[in-house]
Write an enzyme that holds these catalytic residues in place. Sequence first.
Site, PDB file in Angstrom:
ATOM      1  N   GLY A  53      13.083   3.363  -6.870  1.00 32.36           N
ATOM      2  CA  GLY A  53      13.094   2.323  -7.865  1.00 32.36           C
ATOM      3  C   GLY A  53      13.605   1.017  -7.456  1.00 32.36           C
ATOM      4  O   GLY A  53      13.875   0.100  -8.445  1.00 32.36           O
ATOM      5  N   ASN A 108      11.914  -1.415  -6.264  1.00 35.80           N
ATOM      6  CA  ASN A 108      10.980  -2.450  -6.466  1.00 35.80           C
ATOM      7  C   ASN A 108      11.171  -2.850  -7.982  1.00 35.80           C
ATOM      8  O   ASN A 108      11.010  -3.931  -8.444  1.00 35.80           O
ATOM      9  CB  ASN A 108       9.483  -2.260  -6.263  1.00 35.80           C
ATOM     10  CG  ASN A 108       9.084  -2.413  -4.770  1.00 35.80           C
ATOM     11  OD1 ASN A 108       9.065  -3.591  -4.349  1.00 35.80           O
ATOM     12  ND2 ASN A 108       9.200  -1.582  -3.871  1.00 35.80           N
ATOM     13  N   MET A 112       4.455   8.353  -7.129  1.00 38.99           N
ATOM     14  CA  MET A 112       3.558   9.079  -6.136  1.00 38.99           C
ATOM     15  C   MET A 112       2.860  10.034  -6.530  1.00 38.99           C
ATOM     16  O   MET A 112       2.848  11.280  -6.677  1.00 38.99           O
ATOM     17  CB  MET A 112       4.793   9.979  -5.296  1.00 38.99           C
ATOM     18  CG  MET A 112       5.800   9.023  -4.814  1.00 38.99           C
ATOM     19  SD  MET A 112       4.748   7.733  -3.516  1.00 38.99           S
ATOM     20  CE  MET A 112       4.471   8.834  -2.338  1.00 38.99           C
ATOM     21  N   ASN A 124      -0.446  -2.082  -7.983  1.00 42.49           N
ATOM     22  CA  ASN A 124       0.388  -1.199  -7.251  1.00 42.49           C
ATOM     23  C   ASN A 124       0.949  -2.082  -6.017  1.00 42.49           C
ATOM     24  O   ASN A 124       0.220  -2.950  -5.470  1.00 42.49           O
ATOM     25  CB  ASN A 124      -0.372  -0.103  -6.964  1.00 42.49           C
ATOM     26  CG  ASN A 124       0.357   0.947  -5.918  1.00 42.49           C
ATOM     27  OD1 ASN A 124       1.235   1.319  -6.191  1.00 42.49           O
ATOM     28  ND2 ASN A 124      -0.452   1.454  -4.921  1.00 42.49           N
ATOM     29  N   HIS A 171       1.552  -1.309  -2.082  1.00 41.58           N
ATOM     30  CA  HIS A 171       1.368  -0.291  -1.071  1.00 41.58           C
ATOM     31  C   HIS A 171       1.942  -0.932   0.285  1.00 41.58           C
ATOM     32  O   HIS A 171       1.704  -2.091   0.694  1.00 41.58           O
ATOM     33  CB  HIS A 171      -0.110   0.040  -1.011  1.00 41.58           C
ATOM     34  CG  HIS A 171      -0.387   0.869   0.073  1.00 41.58           C
ATOM     35  ND1 HIS A 171      -0.101   2.370  -0.166  1.00 41.58           N
ATOM     36  CD2 HIS A 171      -1.019   0.831   1.351  1.00 41.58           C
ATOM     37  CE1 HIS A 171      -0.833   2.793   0.871  1.00 41.58           C
ATOM     38  NE2 HIS A 171      -1.011   2.223   1.804  1.00 41.58           N
TER      39      HIS A 171
HETATM   40  C1  GRF Z   1       7.505   1.272  -1.626  1.00 42.02           C
HETATM   41  O1  GRF Z   1       7.507   1.084  -0.155  1.00 42.02           O
HETATM   42  C2  GRF Z   1       6.302   1.169  -2.123  1.00 42.02           C
HETATM   43  O2  GRF Z   1       5.488   0.185  -1.352  1.00 42.02           O
HETATM   44  C3  GRF Z   1       5.639   2.489  -2.140  1.00 42.02           C
HETATM   45  O3  GRF Z   1       6.806   3.275  -2.444  1.00 42.02           O
HETATM   46  C4  GRF Z   1       7.996   2.633  -2.058  1.00 42.02           C
HETATM   47  C5  GRF Z   1       8.676   2.712  -3.217  1.00 42.02           C
HETATM   48  O4  GRF Z   1      10.082   2.335  -3.153  1.00 42.02           O
HETATM   49  N1  GRF Z   1       4.622   2.453  -2.932  1.00 42.02           N
HETATM   50  P1  GRF Z   1      10.929   2.042  -4.551  1.00 42.02           P
HETATM   51  O5  GRF Z   1      11.043   3.460  -5.231  1.00 42.02           O
HETATM   52  O6  GRF Z   1      10.595   0.654  -5.181  1.00 42.02           O
HETATM   53  O7  GRF Z   1      12.258   1.640  -3.697  1.00 42.02           O
END
Ligand code: GRF
Length: 192
Positions: free
Chosen positions: A18, A20, A92, A109, A111
């Site tokens: 989490g 992000n 995921m 999203n 990526h």
């Molecule tokens: C990130 O690298 C994102 O691009 C991918 O999963 C990762 C998530 O990281 N989809 P976080 O859970 O936000 O730390």
Amino acid sequence: MKKLTGNINVGVFISGRGSNLKELIKYSKKNNTNWKIKLVISNKKEAKGLAYAKKNKITNYAIERKKPQFEKRAFDYLKKNKINLLCLAGFMRILSKEFIRNCKFKIINIHPSLLPKYKGLNTHERAIKAGDKYAGSTVHYVTAKLDSGKKILQTKVKILKKDKPNSLAKRVLKAEHLIYPKAVDVVCNKIV
Ligand code: GRF
């Protein structure tokens, strides 16, 4: 698809760390954005990201169910919380066509690759193996086709000779933390 105006209620789906999500929350508070994170849903109850939602008093749920049940419940929560933009942040699970169609709002999203390169998993390993000069991250609209919706923002990160997937992932993640909130700004202000 409804036009985004006024105060935009953002929902975030996560599955794990989490980081992000944390940056999205921080950015929207600091910059007094026209969007606010109102709901966080994880498909894993041990997801660390849920702690940021709790700390910031954001409504949050863990729904550990098979996909159809997860989607049904999540959809109800999205409606109940009047969400008009959904951000996937390390979520995921591939959303079903029906779920995407039923959401009458935008889904975006992040990526960890320079899409259209390296859709799916193990992106950094694949970029290093291919001898690419750059890796990076892309924020894009979610459509029924995996990692294939229209690009919103993309950021490049140089691949160093000594890079292993982990070291590269760390630098790309830092870049992601900058790009994701800006991409939400873009979507909420209709620049793209
Ligand atoms: C990130 O690298 C994102 O691009 C991918 O999963 C990762 C998530 O990281 N989809 P976080 O859970 O936000 O730390």
